[in-house]
Scaffold this active site. Structure first.
Site, PDB file in Angstrom:
ATOM      1  N   HIS A   1      23.372  26.771  14.429  1.00 11.03           N
ATOM      2  CA  HIS A   1      22.628  28.010  14.255  1.00 11.03           C
ATOM      3  C   HIS A   1      22.877  28.585  12.872  1.00 11.03           C
ATOM      4  CE1 HIS A   1      20.827  31.872  15.215  1.00 11.03           C
ATOM      5  NE2 HIS A   1      21.875  32.442  14.636  1.00 11.03           N
TER       6      HIS A   1
ATOM      7  N   LEU B   1      -6.996  14.881   5.874  1.00 10.68           N
ATOM      8  CA  LEU B   1      -6.309  16.179   5.900  1.00 10.68           C
ATOM      9  C   LEU B   1      -5.217  16.263   4.840  1.00 10.68           C
ATOM     10  CD1 LEU B   1      -6.145  16.947   9.730  1.00 10.68           C
ATOM     11  CD2 LEU B   1      -7.943  17.449   8.078  1.00 10.68           C
ATOM     12  N   GLU B   2      -4.484  15.155   4.631  1.00 13.55           N
ATOM     13  CA  GLU B   2      -3.420  15.205   3.614  1.00 13.55           C
ATOM     14  C   GLU B   2      -4.016  15.337   2.207  1.00 13.55           C
ATOM     15  OE1 GLU B   2       0.233  12.788   5.829  1.00 13.55           O
ATOM     16  OE2 GLU B   2      -0.637  11.927   4.032  1.00 13.55           O
TER      17      GLU B   2
ATOM     18  N   GLY C   1      -9.154  12.573   9.677  1.00 14.16           N
ATOM     19  CA  GLY C   1      -7.934  11.899  10.136  1.00 14.16           C
ATOM     20  C   GLY C   1      -6.791  12.261   9.195  1.00 14.16           C
TER      21      GLY C   1
ATOM     22  N   THR D   1       0.844  -1.195   0.000  1.00 15.81           N
ATOM     23  CA  THR D   1       0.000   0.000   0.000  1.00 15.81           C
ATOM     24  C   THR D   1       0.877   1.242   0.000  1.00 15.81           C
ATOM     25  OG1 THR D   1      -1.624  -1.196   1.329  1.00 15.81           O
ATOM     26  CG2 THR D   1      -1.797   1.196   1.321  1.00 15.81           C
TER      27      THR D   1
ATOM     28  N   MET E   1      -1.166   2.101  12.390  1.00 12.67           N
ATOM     29  CA  MET E   1      -1.124   1.618  10.995  1.00 12.67           C
ATOM     30  C   MET E   1      -0.165   2.499  10.220  1.00 12.67           C
ATOM     31  SD  MET E   1      -4.971   0.546  10.055  1.00 12.67           S
ATOM     32  CE  MET E   1      -5.430  -1.180  10.031  1.00 12.67           C
ATOM     33  N   LEU E   2       1.119   2.287  10.480  1.00 14.45           N
ATOM     34  CA  LEU E   2       2.156   3.131   9.894  1.00 14.45           C
ATOM     35  C   LEU E   2       3.236   2.263   9.272  1.00 14.45           C
ATOM     36  CD1 LEU E   2       2.468   5.776  12.753  1.00 14.45           C
ATOM     37  CD2 LEU E   2       1.369   6.089  10.521  1.00 14.45           C
TER      38      LEU E   2
END
Ligand code: FAD
Ligand code: NAI
Length: 468
Positions: free
Chosen positions: A447, A188-189, A184, A42, A321-322
């Site tokens: 920096h 949103l993506e 979710g 997937t 689920m990652l």
């Protein structure tokens, strides 16, 4: 080719392919079966990678349209070419899936294209697309069959008008109006992608807030920021019916707490209400493995199913689920089979939402700490006070570190802002290595760098941030 293996992996997604490569590296004779023509599951084919390719392209468009002028870079006549965008996405996917095939060859993993069915604990049958069948003999089996889109009753996904994430990655024109069901990660993506490309996007969410499970302050900030960008939200609302019209979809929705129903028309409706484990055709009944009440494959601490020698990992066993969680589990199973000590630290798995600004999180939220009665200190630092963020013109958001009130151990961290998904890695490493907020605070950060915001948040845990 001999059909006898030390390990047969069913599923070539991030869990399965990583397990297969790691096992082969450790000297196990390994085969990996996937029914897709390309490896990567997937994630590479219809998930992580194509979505990030489109997020980046649409972000470039929005930057050219709205953000470059402030840098003194004037661009006229900016417009999107959706065909090129989609082609580029496909090229990225193709390059990476072919890359996995190359890694399989390099590591001598046998790649079998077809559907894998477990016959018994030492045999797996592979049925190819042309119907030919091959039986493999193996010492161990690893199930990494992943997940599929969850649907809602009454909403039939046709990938044209009512679409899943897969359809949302391949639309051939920008819809005028898009309704996304579910606020979710996917909602949103992919909602962001199509809003940036010009769609009017309304996200309908069952709960009272977006991104359930994340830290409350982050959820509120994310909603405010995405609303400012033009994404509309209808919270506390459920969709009760949908009918496909000639040129779109009519949705009926009503407030969760009761009240009048409302109708709304959209050209396209994206269903993004979660994913469910995929176990069809695995032959679990042949080895006496039964699913839990939510359809996941139950496993023990070593990710072994109730059948000895048969393991399972990734989306199909639940938890986050990652892709990276599946990968860690894949490596762990391979290493344990090779006699090594294997461990996955589920308390230190980051989660990133690739909106703009990015949202990244690891460990506990303020809400979960409060609920568990764990005393904590908060160190927060805004990107507005970070010189690099100001210089690049991307200074929305903040870093928040949650540390134990007495031990100073880092319990969680939440970032919304530029490169949040990369900045979180430092805090994940700190949690993995058991180092305290004070240790991050005392570490020299270059920096001007976005990482200085992490250091300042760590200093803020002890109320001694310098620049805020
Ligand atoms: P999968 O990747 O689902 O792979 C399982 C494979 O097994 C599939 O290729 C399937 O064809 C095969 N298979 C199943 N049964 C059989 C069988 N019987 N025989 C042969 N083959 C079989 N996660 C992130 O961490 N970051 C992201 O940015 C991210 N973005 C996402 C975006 C979208 C749109 C989606 C849908 C998901 C996203 N995810 C993301 C989630 C991520 O894709 C999954 O967590 C991850 O792919 C799970 O890996 P897996 O190996 O468990 O299963
Ligand atoms: P999700 O679980 O993240 O969100 C589903 C949302 O739908 C929730 O807010 C839920 O309350 C809402 N919902 C459920 N039923 C509803 C209803 N009837 N009406 C309205 N709202 C409803 O699931 P999503 O976004 O589909 O993603 C699936 C999985 O894919 C997630 O587990 C996520 O981890 C993974 N993923 C990860 C990404 C990343 O890491 N960047 C990107 C995309 C997906």
């Amino acid at each position: 080719m001999s059909d006898t293996f030390d390990l047969v992996v069913i599923g070539g997604g991030p869990g399965g392919y990583v397990a297969a490569i790691r096992a082969a590296q450790l000297g196990l004779k390994t085969a990996c079966i996937d029914k897709r023509p390309t490896l990567g599951g997937t994630c590479l084919n219809v998930g992580c990678i194509p979505s990030k390719a489109l997020l980046q392209s649409s972000h470039q468009l929005e930057t050219a349209q709205h953000a470059m002028a402030a840098h003194g870079v004037e661009i006229k006549g900016v417009k999107a070419n959706l065909t090129t965008m989609m082609q580029r996405k496909q090229e990225v996917v193709q390059g990476l899936t072919q890359g996995i095939a190359f890694l399989f060859k390099k590591n001598k993993v046998t790649h079998l294209m077809g559907s894998g069915t477990i016959v018994d604990s030492s045999h797996v049958q592979v049925t190819a697309a042309d119907g030919s069948v091959q039986t493999l003999t193996t010492e161990n089996i690893l199930i990494a069959s992943g997940s599929e889109v969850a649907t809602l009753p009454g909403l039939e996904i046709d990938e044209k008008h009512i679409i899943s994430s897969t359809g949302a990655l391949a639309l051939d024109k920008v819809p005028k109006k898009m309704v996304v069901i579910g606020a979710g990660v996917i909602g949103l993506e992919l909602g962001s992608v199509w809003r940036r490309l010009g769609a009017e996007v309304t996200v309908v969410e069952f709960l009272d807030g977006i991104l359930p499970g994340m830290d409350g302050e982050i959820r509120k900030t994310a909603q405010r920021t995405l609303s400012k960008q033009g994404m509309h939200f209808k919270l506390g609302t459920k969709v009760t019916a949908a009918s496909v019209l000639k040129n779109g979809v009519k949705l009926t929705m009503e407030p969760v707490k009761g009240g009048e129903a409302e109708e709304r028309q959209a050209d396209v409706v994206l269903v993004a209400v979660g994913r469910r484990p995929y176990t069809q055709g695995l032959g679990l009944e042949n080895i006496g493995v039964t699913l839990d009440e939510r359809g996941f494959i139950p496993v023990d601490h070593d990710r072994q199913t109730t059948c000895a020698g048969v393991f399972a990992i990734g989306d199909v066993i639940g938890g986050a689920m990652l892709a990276h969680k599946a990968e860690e589990e894949g490596s762990a199973v391979a290493e344990a089979l090779a006699g090594q000590v294997a461990h996955v630290n589920y308390d230190a798995i980051p989660a990133v939402v690739y909106t703009h600004p990015e949202i990244a999180s690891v460990g506990q939220s303020e809400e979960s700490l409060t609920a568990a009665g764990i005393p904590y200190k908060v160190g927060k630092f805004p990107f507005m006070a970070n010189s690099r963020a100001r210089a690049i013109g991307d200074a929305e958001g903040f870093v928040k570190i949650l540390a134990h009130a007495t031990s100073d151990a880092i319990l969680g961290a939440h970032i919304i802002g530029p490169a949040a998904g990369d900045l979180i890695a430092e805090i994940v490493l700190a949690m993995e290595c058991d180092i305290s907020a004070e240790d991050i605070a005392r570490t020299c950060h270059a920096h001007p760098g976005l990482g200085e915001a992490v250091k300042e948040a760590a200093l803020a845990v002890d109320k001694r941030a310098i620049h805020a």
